[in-house]
Scaffold this active site. Structure first.
Site, PDB file in Angstrom:
ATOM      1  N   HIS A 136       0.869  -1.183   0.000  1.00  0.00           N
ATOM      2  CA  HIS A 136       0.000   0.000   0.000  1.00  0.00           C
ATOM      3  C   HIS A 136       0.910   1.239   0.000  1.00  0.00           C
ATOM      4  CE1 HIS A 136      -4.368   1.198   0.880  1.00  0.00           C
ATOM      5  NE2 HIS A 136      -3.743   2.345   0.732  1.00  0.00           N
ATOM      6  N   GLU A 181      -4.205   0.011  -5.825  1.00  0.00           N
ATOM      7  CA  GLU A 181      -4.440   1.085  -6.786  1.00  0.00           C
ATOM      8  C   GLU A 181      -3.236   1.469  -7.657  1.00  0.00           C
ATOM      9  OE1 GLU A 181      -6.117   4.403  -4.701  1.00  0.00           O
ATOM     10  OE2 GLU A 181      -7.979   3.348  -4.303  1.00  0.00           O
ATOM     11  N   GLU A 393     -12.581  -1.166  -1.026  1.00  0.00           N
ATOM     12  CA  GLU A 393     -12.654   0.156  -0.380  1.00  0.00           C
ATOM     13  C   GLU A 393     -13.876   0.892  -0.896  1.00  0.00           C
ATOM     14  OE1 GLU A 393      -9.376   2.989  -0.471  1.00  0.00           O
ATOM     15  OE2 GLU A 393      -7.971   1.328  -0.214  1.00  0.00           O
TER      16      GLU A 393
HETATM   17  C1  NOJ Z   1      -7.652   5.006  -1.579  1.00  0.00           C
HETATM   18  C2  NOJ Z   1      -6.383   4.628  -0.868  1.00  0.00           C
HETATM   19  O1  NOJ Z   1      -6.200   3.253  -0.991  1.00  0.00           O
HETATM   20  C3  NOJ Z   1      -6.380   5.023   0.600  1.00  0.00           C
HETATM   21  O2  NOJ Z   1      -5.069   4.890   1.067  1.00  0.00           O
HETATM   22  C4  NOJ Z   1      -6.907   6.430   0.764  1.00  0.00           C
HETATM   23  O3  NOJ Z   1      -6.845   6.845   2.099  1.00  0.00           O
HETATM   24  C5  NOJ Z   1      -8.340   6.463   0.270  1.00  0.00           C
HETATM   25  N1  NOJ Z   1      -8.338   6.165  -1.137  1.00  0.00           N
HETATM   26  C6  NOJ Z   1      -9.043   7.803   0.456  1.00  0.00           C
HETATM   27  O4  NOJ Z   1      -8.454   8.770  -0.333  1.00  0.00           O
END
Ligand code: NOJ
Length: 493
Positions: A136, A181, A393
């Site tokens: 991450h 991502e 998420e």
């Molecule tokens: C996606 C990311 O994976 C995460 O780290 C981030 O805090 C959230 N989006 C919100 O922006």
């Protein structure tokens, strides 16, 4: 009146009204740098976010996550928070340099291993299934110094790291995400504005080298699990892709919209499409563009036939991160836009929100369009087949005003779309809210709150305090119904 609907998936069964079927799982997520703190404890070494947020002219809103929510020490509080919500899943990530201080497998940190073992075992004791993200965004600084995600060798470095994690934890962790991502991590990290670590300004070249290496690294890790661990532990591995849903501003711009959307999801095609490789039309656009710009070959490195076969099909489910959507309109005369970031071809498409969509008070990109979540799942099924989808998420960020009615509304409306998707026969099996507790929000530092629990950063005990949205989510999980009457749900919102 409540309608009776059929839930088609897995165990064909009858589920009624707004209730989720018994096999559907609820979770919440965090990531290591965003909560752990303890940045220089034991043998952990520095990673790119440590460097980035410590550098002069700090781009992290003048703060850093050296302490964060202190989860390295307060992991029991996080487990308790997850258990109090009644979660089925807790998604967290592992910090590469906490496990491998040199970045390589020549040294494995006993303290790092102990920390993640405690967390995993503690979750399992409470009946919560760990969902683990391998990467991450915290690349060891030692590897960044060797070129990081732009160096092809990272495919092996990452594979070695993943192999160590599987060997340590795969007996208990059954759901894995290799990389979080790729779109955001490559495009933002190498963007014009150097919006994320390592903050290397190279939107034309670096971002696209990163893109290919990320996909290759993912495939290596998937293949290691598939060959050595899946036969024994029967787990599943994918990656988390953030997708913006896109719709044309009117019927005349359908083709343009499809192209803009393809560019946004090009990372997904090498892994999930039957053909493999980048989408053909995007590949062609880059070939032309690079020629015009005077490069000797495409800035978007193509996959060789061998690489294409190697990457294709390296998934066991689809990990979907969803927050927001955009409308596509043709650009006005002279208007230049690039999606996702500079360095991408100018398609003549501008991305705008619909005037009716609400926007968060503190996250300027977060326009609410819950239907976008369902449309993406419909698109996944249409484009790639009947794949299991886990929403890895989904969440609402704000300035932290209490009670957080708007976060409740956001989750309620997105859960409704997931419920509708199940009725349509889409194989969506889980909803993981971002985030369990407040986290360090990258370049926005601590100004943005996503947590179902508030973290009081000024209090040395970093207490986790349940928000109204956490209460709502716990009630949803208990009743398995998103449309519960709730004292914090306000019609006036
Ligand atoms: C996606 C990311 O994976 C995460 O780290 C981030 O805090 C959230 N989006 C919100 O922006």
């Amino acid at each position: 009146m409540r309608t009776i609907v059929l839930c088609f998936f897995l165990t064909s069964q009858v589920c009624s009204g707004h209730k989720f079927p018994p096999w559907f799982k609820f979770g919440a997520a965090t990531s290591s740098y965003q909560i752990e703190g303890a940045w220089n404890v034991s043998d952990k070494t520095q990673h790119i976010w440590d460097t980035y947020c410590h550098s002069s002219g700090n781009k992290c809103s003048n703060v850093n996550a050296d302490e964060g929510a202190n989860s390295y020490y307060q992991w029991r509080d996080d487990i308790q928070a997850a258990a109090d919500l009644g979660l089925d899943y807790y998604r967290f990530s592992i910090s590469w340099t906490r496990i491998l201080p040199t970045g390589f497998p020549n040294k494995i940190s006993d303290d790092g291993v102990r920390y993640y073992n405690d967390l995993i075992n503690g979750l399992l004791e409470k009946g919560i299934e760990p969902v683990v993200t391998i990467y991450h965004w915290e690349l060891p600084q030692s590897l960044q110094d060797l070129g990081g995600w732009t160096n092809e060798l990272i495919r092996t470095w990452f594979a070695d790291y993943a192999r160590v994690l599987f060997s340590l934890f795969a007996d208990r962790v059954k759901i894995w995400l290799t990389i979080n991502e790729p779109l955001i991590m490559c495009a933002a990290a190498y963007s014009e504005h150097t919006a994320m670590a390592p903050g290397v300004r190279d939107p034309n070249y670096g971002a696209f080298l990163c893109a290919k290496n990320t996909i290759m690294a993912h495939a290596h890790a998937w293949r290691i699990y598939d060959e050595l661990y899946k036969p024994k532990y029967h787990g599943k591995v994918s990656l988390a892709s953030q997708i913006f849903w896109m719709e044309g501003i009117n019927d005349e711009v359908q083709q343009l919209t499809e192209l803009a959307f393809k560019l946004n999801v090009m990372y997904i095609y090498p892994i999930f499409s039957k053909r493999g490789g980048w989408p053909v039309e995007i590949e062609e656009i880059f070939v032309e563009l690079s020629k015009k710009e005077g490069y000797s070959s495409s800035r978007l490195p193509p996959f060789t036939d061998e690489e294409r076969e190697f990457v294709k099909g390296t998934y066991d489910y689809f990990g979907l991160n969803y927050y927001t959507s955009r409308l596509v309109r043709p650009t006005f005369d002279g208007e230049k836009t690039y999606w996702p970031f500079r360095g991408s071809p100018d398609l003549g498409a501008a991305l705008v929100p619909d005037a009716s969509w609400r926007v968060s008070d503190n996250v300027p990109w977060l326009y609410e369009y819950p239907k976008g979540l369902r449309h993406i799942m419909e698109w996944i099924k249409k484009e790639f087949g009947d794949i299991e989808i886990i929403i890895t998420e989904v969440g609402y960020g704000d300035s932290g005003k209490e009670p957080d009615h708007k976060r409740i509304r956001y989750h309620k409306e997105h859960l409704e779309q997931v419920h509708l998707a199940i009725q349509e026969g889409i194989r969506v099996t889980g909803y993981i809210a971002w985030s369990l507790i407040d986290t360090f929000e990258w370049e926005a530092g601590y100004t943005v709150k996503f947590g179902l629990y508030k973290v009081d950063y000024n209090d040395p005990s970093k207490k986790r305090k349940l928000r109204a949205s956490g209460l709502y989510y716990a009630d949803v999980i208990k009743s398995r119904d998103f449309d519960i009457k709730h004292k914090y749900i306000s019609d006036e919102l």
